[in-house]
Design a protein around this motif. Structure first.
Motif, PDB file in Angstrom:
ATOM      1  N   UNK A 167      -8.276 -20.968  -7.689  1.00 39.92           N
ATOM      2  CA  UNK A 167      -8.944 -19.723  -7.771  1.00 39.92           C
ATOM      3  C   UNK A 167      -8.303 -18.994  -9.102  1.00 39.92           C
ATOM      4  N   UNK A 168      -6.834 -18.963  -8.775  1.00 42.91           N
ATOM      5  CA  UNK A 168      -6.321 -18.475 -10.021  1.00 42.91           C
ATOM      6  C   UNK A 168      -6.412 -18.898 -11.536  1.00 42.91           C
ATOM      7  N   UNK A 169      -6.593 -20.257 -11.558  1.00 47.75           N
ATOM      8  CA  UNK A 169      -7.002 -20.652 -12.774  1.00 47.75           C
ATOM      9  C   UNK A 169      -8.297 -20.281 -13.158  1.00 47.75           C
ATOM     10  N   UNK A 170      -9.231 -20.198 -12.115  1.00 50.15           N
ATOM     11  CA  UNK A 170     -10.793 -19.723 -12.562  1.00 50.15           C
ATOM     12  C   UNK A 170     -10.471 -18.457 -13.021  1.00 50.15           C
ATOM     13  N   UNK A 171      -9.905 -17.476 -12.099  1.00 53.85           N
ATOM     14  CA  UNK A 171      -9.791 -16.155 -12.708  1.00 53.85           C
ATOM     15  C   UNK A 171      -9.348 -15.972 -13.987  1.00 53.85           C
ATOM     16  N   UNK A 172      -8.261 -16.807 -14.520  1.00 52.71           N
ATOM     17  CA  UNK A 172      -7.641 -17.006 -15.948  1.00 52.71           C
ATOM     18  C   UNK A 172      -8.833 -17.303 -16.904  1.00 52.71           C
ATOM     19  N   UNK A 173      -9.351 -18.189 -16.688  1.00 55.94           N
ATOM     20  CA  UNK A 173     -10.341 -18.727 -17.430  1.00 55.94           C
ATOM     21  C   UNK A 173     -11.633 -17.848 -17.693  1.00 55.94           C
ATOM     22  N   UNK A 174     -12.090 -17.062 -16.441  1.00 52.70           N
ATOM     23  CA  UNK A 174     -13.080 -16.051 -16.608  1.00 52.70           C
ATOM     24  C   UNK A 174     -12.570 -14.642 -17.503  1.00 52.70           C
ATOM     25  N   UNK A 175     -11.237 -14.436 -17.462  1.00 54.54           N
ATOM     26  CA  UNK A 175     -10.626 -13.433 -18.095  1.00 54.54           C
ATOM     27  C   UNK A 175     -10.763 -13.714 -19.687  1.00 54.54           C
ATOM     28  N   UNK A 176     -11.115 -14.740 -20.040  1.00 52.09           N
ATOM     29  CA  UNK A 176     -11.094 -15.041 -21.531  1.00 52.09           C
ATOM     30  C   UNK A 176      -9.630 -16.145 -21.793  1.00 52.09           C
ATOM     31  N   UNK A 177      -8.878 -16.354 -21.122  1.00 53.56           N
ATOM     32  CA  UNK A 177      -7.576 -17.211 -21.500  1.00 53.56           C
ATOM     33  C   UNK A 177      -8.067 -18.652 -21.166  1.00 53.56           C
TER      34      UNK A 177
END
Length: 122
Positions: A16-26
Motif C-alpha cells: 500500500x505504501x508503494x502504491x501511494x508513492x506511485x499514485x503521488x507521481x513518484x
C-alpha cells in the motif's frame, strides 16, 4: 516491490505504501546487487496513456503503466484481481506483465470490503 520472473512473464506486487508513492507521481524502484558493479533493477511509474510501456531492458527494467488503470485498481482494493498487460518487444516476443497490490497489506490498511448481494462471488 516484489518482482517475480518466469520465462516471458513478470509479476510486480506492491504494498500500500508503494502504491501511494506511485499514485503521488513518484517512481517505485527495486535494485538487487550481485556484487561489484553487477545487479538488476526494476522501476515502475505512471503515464497518461492507455498501454503499459517498457522503456529500458537489460539490467534495468523501467515500466510505465497507464494511470487510469492503476487508479481503477486502487479504487477497488482490497482485491485479488490485479492488472494484466502484454508488452510487445523489439524481437517479436511478448512479455506478460501482471501488476498487483498485496491483498494482505490492503486488508490491514483498508479493512475488508463487503460485497453487495448483487455482486457475484469470485
Amino acid at each position: 516491490m516484489k518482482v517475480q520472473l518466469q520465462e516471458q512473464t513478470m509479476r510486480l506486487r506492491l504494498d500500500e505504501a508503494e502504491l501511494a508513492q506511485l499514485l503521488a507521481g513518484e517512481s517505485v524502484e527495486n535494485l538487487t546487487r550481485f556484487g561489484g558493479n553487477g545487479g538488476w533493477g526494476t522501476a515502475v511509474s505512471l503515464h497518461g496513456g492507455d498501454q503499459a510501456v517498457l522503456l529500458d531492458g537489460g539490467t534495468y527494467c523501467r515500466l510505465v503503466l497507464p494511470r487510469e488503470a492503476v487508479d481503477g485498481l486502487a479504487g477497488r482494493l482490497p482485491c485479488r484481481d490485479g492488472l494484466g498487460f502484454a508488452l510487445y518487444l523489439d524481437d517479436g516476443t511478448t512479455l506478460q506483465l501482471q501488476f498487483d497490490v498485496d491483498v494482505r497489506d490492503s486488508v490491514r490498511q483498508r479493512g475488508v470490503s463487503r460485497r453487495s448481494s448483487t455482486e457475484s462471488p469470485v
